[in-house]
Design a protein around this motif. Structure first.
Motif: not given
Length: 400
Positions: A247-263
């Motif tokens: 791999v040439d680049l790892v793009d780091i982000s975050g957050g996922t949509y899952f309705p009803g799951a606790a944040t």
């Protein structure tokens, strides 16, 4: 204290040999500019030419689908077996002007497939409020790497300068990584190593398809920010597993949509939310890192690069507000974009506001919408019309 921009505007040579002219990227967003048939439009060409001339070293076209069966939106473009790659030539030429480079972010929405345009499927069956999906048979899962590989090869032939495999934000490959989505007990689930298998197989297949000298990036979540989802420890283990993946680049982000799951908000910070993870990842890998999310100021960007925390900063909403930001910062005007404040923020309204601002930037709407409620409603109307066209133009085709 004055922050030096020497590193921010210095070249970066990727492991494949490609050199980026500096360290500011336009990160992938769902631009939602398609007209419902999966091909790029004149609006795409205008938009990515604008970002190229605004000084971005590389721009990523978000949500380029590897199949038309599972889109995130009917506004997506598609690179599958039915695609005329020549239709992408105007887009890739425009995005490559001014020394910039245009990369395709390759995705499959999985359980988050827009149900009006496709069929939601995922690692496991889901039946939750607002989230319904069928479980993918093991044979369909095994075919996913070849679909990504074929799409990557088509991107290369269409003139894209690189590809990014999308394994973040709750789309298919992210779903396989997450214990919230993935309840399988076969070779693709059951423990973190087996949940990583599909992504690693995809990366091997993509590299084989495009060769050693073509940039291949991967976008991952530092954390899903959901209780029971992928956490930082699991993502650091993924960083370790990526070390041998070409791999040439790892793009780091975050957050996922899952309705009803606790944040799970994690550690709160006033700056970029995933900077702490990037620091920890930097100590574990030699792969160049890109940090995306919450980078809003020149001072933040230069500190991230000068400290070695990440090699590239990914800007998204900042470049919607000011597409000339990289060029302006390079000239010495280091003011930050003016971020909006909203009187009313309905669910999805802020994201819709930025999507509609993209439409304005691309020449699809005359007015720069200023109201989040109106933006949500305008985008919903556009999506409804495009979803109908998507069904009409693709319903007669055989499933993939």
């Amino acid at each position: 204290m004055t922050t030096s921009s020497d590193q921010l505007f210095s070249p970066l040579r990727l492991p494949c040999g490609t050199q980026l002219p500096h360290r500011i990227a336009k990160a992938a967003m769902s631009d939602s500019l398609g007209d419902g048939d999966g091909t790029p439009t004149a609006a795409h060409t205008r938009l990515y030419r604008r970002w190229a001339h605004g000084g971005a070293a590389v721009s990523l076209v978000g949500e380029v689908q590897i199949t038309d069966r599972h889109p995130e939106s009917a506004g997506n473009v598609v690179l599958d077996a039915r695609t005329d790659t020549a239709a992408f030539s105007a887009l890739t030429a425009a995005g490559g002007e001014n020394g910039s480079s245009l990369w395709a972010q390759l995705g499959h929405a999985g359980a988050l497939t827009n149900a009006a345009s496709g069929r939601p499927v995922g690692p496991s069956a889901l039946d939750a409020p607002g989230l319904h999906a069928e479980e993918m048979p093991v044979g369909d899962v095994a075919r996913v790497p070849e679909l990504y590989a074929a799409s990557a090869r088509r991107a290369q032939l269409a003139g894209f300068g690189g590809v990014e495999v999308h394994a973040a934000h709750g789309f298919l490959l992210s779903q396989f990584l997450s214990p919230l989505f993935n309840h399988r007990t076969d070779r693709y689930g059951g423990d973190p190593a087996r949940r990583r298998r599909l992504l690693l197989d995809v990366l091997v297949a993509v590299r084989d398809a495009v060769g050693a000298e073509f940039p291949v990036a991967v976008k991952i979540n530092a954390t899903d920010r959901l209780v029971g989802g992928v956490d930082e420890a699991q993502s650091l283990a993924l960083i370790d597993a990526l070390e041998g993946a070409a791999v040439d680049l790892v793009d780091i982000s975050g957050g996922t949509y899952f309705p009803g799951a606790a944040t799970d908000a994690g550690t709160r910070t006033s700056g970029p939310p995933y900077i702490g993870f990037a620091r920890r990842a930097r100590r574990r890998t030699s792969i160049p890192l890109m940090l995306t999310g919450g980078v809003k100021t020149f001072e933040q960007a230069t500190a991230i690069v000068n400290s070695g925390t990440a090699d590239v900063v990914g800007l998204a909403r900042s470049l919607v507000l000011d597409p000339d930001l990289p060029a302006r910062w390079r000239r010495g005007d280091t003011t930050a974009p003016a971020f909006p404040r909203f009187d009313e923020t309905p669910e999805g309204g802020v994201t819709a506001w930025y999507t509609e601002r993209i439409a304005h930037l691309a020449g699809l709407r005359d007015d720069p919408v200023i109201d989040a409620v109106r933006a949500r409603d305008d985008l919903a109307r556009r999506e409804q019309g495009r979803a109908e066209r998507w069904r009409l133009t693709r319903a007669s085709r055989e499933p993939m």
